[in-house]
Design a protein around this motif. Structure first.
Motif, short mmCIF file in Angstrom:
data_model
loop_
_atom_site.label_atom_id
_atom_site.label_comp_id
_atom_site.label_asym_id
_atom_site.label_seq_id
_atom_site.Cartn_x
_atom_site.Cartn_y
_atom_site.Cartn_z
N GLU A 135 37.75 50.19 34.12
CA GLU A 135 36.03 50.27 34.02
C GLU A 135 36.07 49.28 31.90
O GLU A 135 35.09 48.91 31.50
CB GLU A 135 35.53 50.74 34.16
N GLU A 136 36.46 50.83 31.49
CA GLU A 136 36.20 50.77 29.80
C GLU A 136 36.99 49.94 28.86
O GLU A 136 36.37 50.07 28.25
CB GLU A 136 36.44 52.06 29.00
N GLN A 137 38.12 49.52 29.88
CA GLN A 137 38.87 48.71 28.77
C GLN A 137 38.46 47.62 28.94
O GLN A 137 38.50 46.09 28.34
CB GLN A 137 40.16 48.63 28.90
N ALA A 138 37.84 46.48 29.80
CA ALA A 138 37.69 45.21 30.00
C ALA A 138 36.79 44.58 29.13
O ALA A 138 37.57 43.83 29.28
CB ALA A 138 36.82 45.66 31.45
N ALA A 139 36.04 45.13 28.28
CA ALA A 139 35.42 43.83 27.97
C ALA A 139 37.05 43.51 26.79
O ALA A 139 36.58 42.87 25.82
CB ALA A 139 34.32 44.83 26.95
N SER A 152 33.90 44.22 39.43
CA SER A 152 33.63 45.70 40.19
C SER A 152 33.83 45.71 41.27
O SER A 152 32.94 45.07 41.31
CB SER A 152 32.85 46.16 38.92
N ASP A 153 33.84 46.80 41.65
CA ASP A 153 33.34 46.82 42.73
C ASP A 153 33.56 48.79 42.75
O ASP A 153 34.57 49.40 42.95
CB ASP A 153 34.24 46.32 44.00
N ASP A 154 32.45 49.09 43.18
CA ASP A 154 32.18 50.80 42.81
C ASP A 154 32.66 51.60 44.33
O ASP A 154 32.85 52.20 44.15
CB ASP A 154 30.64 50.80 42.42
N ASP A 155 32.47 50.78 45.57
CA ASP A 155 33.39 51.77 46.51
C ASP A 155 34.69 51.38 45.95
O ASP A 155 35.43 52.92 46.16
CB ASP A 155 33.30 50.79 47.28
N GLY A 159 36.35 51.97 43.30
CA GLY A 159 36.31 52.21 41.95
C GLY A 159 37.58 51.35 40.78
O GLY A 159 38.43 51.48 40.62
N ALA A 160 37.18 50.13 41.37
CA ALA A 160 37.89 48.94 40.60
C ALA A 160 37.66 47.75 40.47
O ALA A 160 36.47 47.37 40.32
CB ALA A 160 38.84 48.16 41.84
N THR A 161 38.21 47.59 39.01
CA THR A 161 37.90 46.86 37.99
C THR A 161 39.07 45.64 37.46
O THR A 161 40.17 46.07 37.60
CB THR A 161 36.89 47.55 36.35
N VAL A 162 38.42 44.39 37.92
CA VAL A 162 39.25 43.50 37.36
C VAL A 162 38.51 41.94 36.20
O VAL A 162 37.62 41.93 36.48
CB VAL A 162 39.98 42.73 38.62
N VAL A 163 39.64 42.02 35.21
CA VAL A 163 39.00 41.01 34.91
C VAL A 163 40.14 39.49 35.50
O VAL A 163 41.46 39.74 35.36
CB VAL A 163 40.12 41.60 33.20
N ILE A 164 39.16 38.43 35.49
CA ILE A 164 39.53 36.92 36.07
C ILE A 164 39.63 36.30 35.26
O ILE A 164 38.42 36.05 34.36
CB ILE A 164 38.86 36.97 37.19
#
Length: 267
Positions: A230-234, A251-254, A256-261
């Motif tokens: 999450e902290e790396q995505a930007a 992101s999907d809080d359930d 705990g996922a973050t994806v750059v598209i």
């Protein structure tokens, strides 16, 4: 899987519970199912008590509704990566609906979990996968069409005829900062290959390499998806923007996922 009301061997449960296994009864059932003999069971339990991950001992991991082959020493797919797999399948399905086929590359594929989910959900997708780890490649060849899984370093492993033809480029590259590996659970840091975890000082070394080449492999309007912290995505997003792609973060809080598209321009 054993019937839900089947009582596991309580001696096995006790050994697992003493070793700190939170779901000792469930794990006992699974290990009993996997064992071919009492001696096999004792060996499996001993290895689990010693800290080996459960899934390679069983020989499979559940991911995206599929049971996928895994072996000792490979990176075990995480549930959070189901967000990336789901979005990749949706993009592939949309492309198939428009043109009848979608070329999907599962890069840094590990055991081929993302590609397997796309293949299962989108029959018209052409799946190609690649990874540097030979043990993971062998697993991926059991989870995907074996002749479409390649061993090598990032894009160098892919057939050259795919350049400029990839509709969906799905990547779960290592993104753990080097110094943070020591803080990971022992199951990961002691039993999974460093190449599948270590992303360099800030975790984004492989993201930089992928960003530098991705646009050359995507078709017009094609899309890259890559998992990040999450902290790396930007920062990751900015890397892909610098090479001409149009990124967004999901992101999907359930999970705990973050994806750059990141999408290539359509024209």
């Amino acid at each position: 899987m054993p019937e839900p009301d089947r009582e596991p061997d309580q001696a096995v449960v006790a050994r697992l519970r003493a070793a700190g296994c939170v779901f000792a009864e469930d794990e006992a059932r699974l290990l009993i199912e996997a064992a071919g003999s009492p001696a096999d069971l004792d060996a499996l339990v001993s290895r689990r008590v010693a800290g080996e991950p459960l899934e390679p001992l069983l020989g499979w991991v559940e991911f995206g509704g599929l049971r996928l082959h895994v072996a000792p020493g490979v990176f075990v797919p995480r549930r959070r990566t189901e967000l990336l797999a789901r979005r990749a399948a949706e993009l592939a399905a949309s492309t198939v609906a428009k043109s009848g086929i979608a070329v999907v590359v599962d890069l840094c594929c590990g055991v081929g979990a993302i590609g397997a989910v796309v293949a299962d959900r989108v029959p018209g997708a052409e799946i190609v996968a690649a990874d540097l780890d030979p043990v993971a490649v062998e697993c991926a060849r059991r989870n995907l069409a074996p002749d479409r899984v390649f061993e090598g370093d990032l894009f160098a492993a892919l057939p050259s005829e795919l350049r400029g033809r990839v509709d969906v480029l799905a990547v779960n590259a290592p993104y753990v900062p080097t110094d943070a590996i020591a803080l990971m659970p022992p199951e990961a840091r002691d039993h999974e290959p460093g190449m599948a975890l270590d992303g360099g000082v800030d975790g984004l070394d492989i993201h930089r390499r992928i960003a530098a080449e991705a646009a050359d492999w995507l078709t017009l309007g094609g899309t890259l998806l890559i998992e990040a912290g999450e902290e790396q995505a930007a920062v990751s997003s900015a890397l892909f923007a610098a090479f001409g792609l149009e990124p967004r973060i999901e992101s999907d809080d359930d999970l705990g996922a973050t994806v750059v598209i990141a999408s290539a321009p359509a024209a």
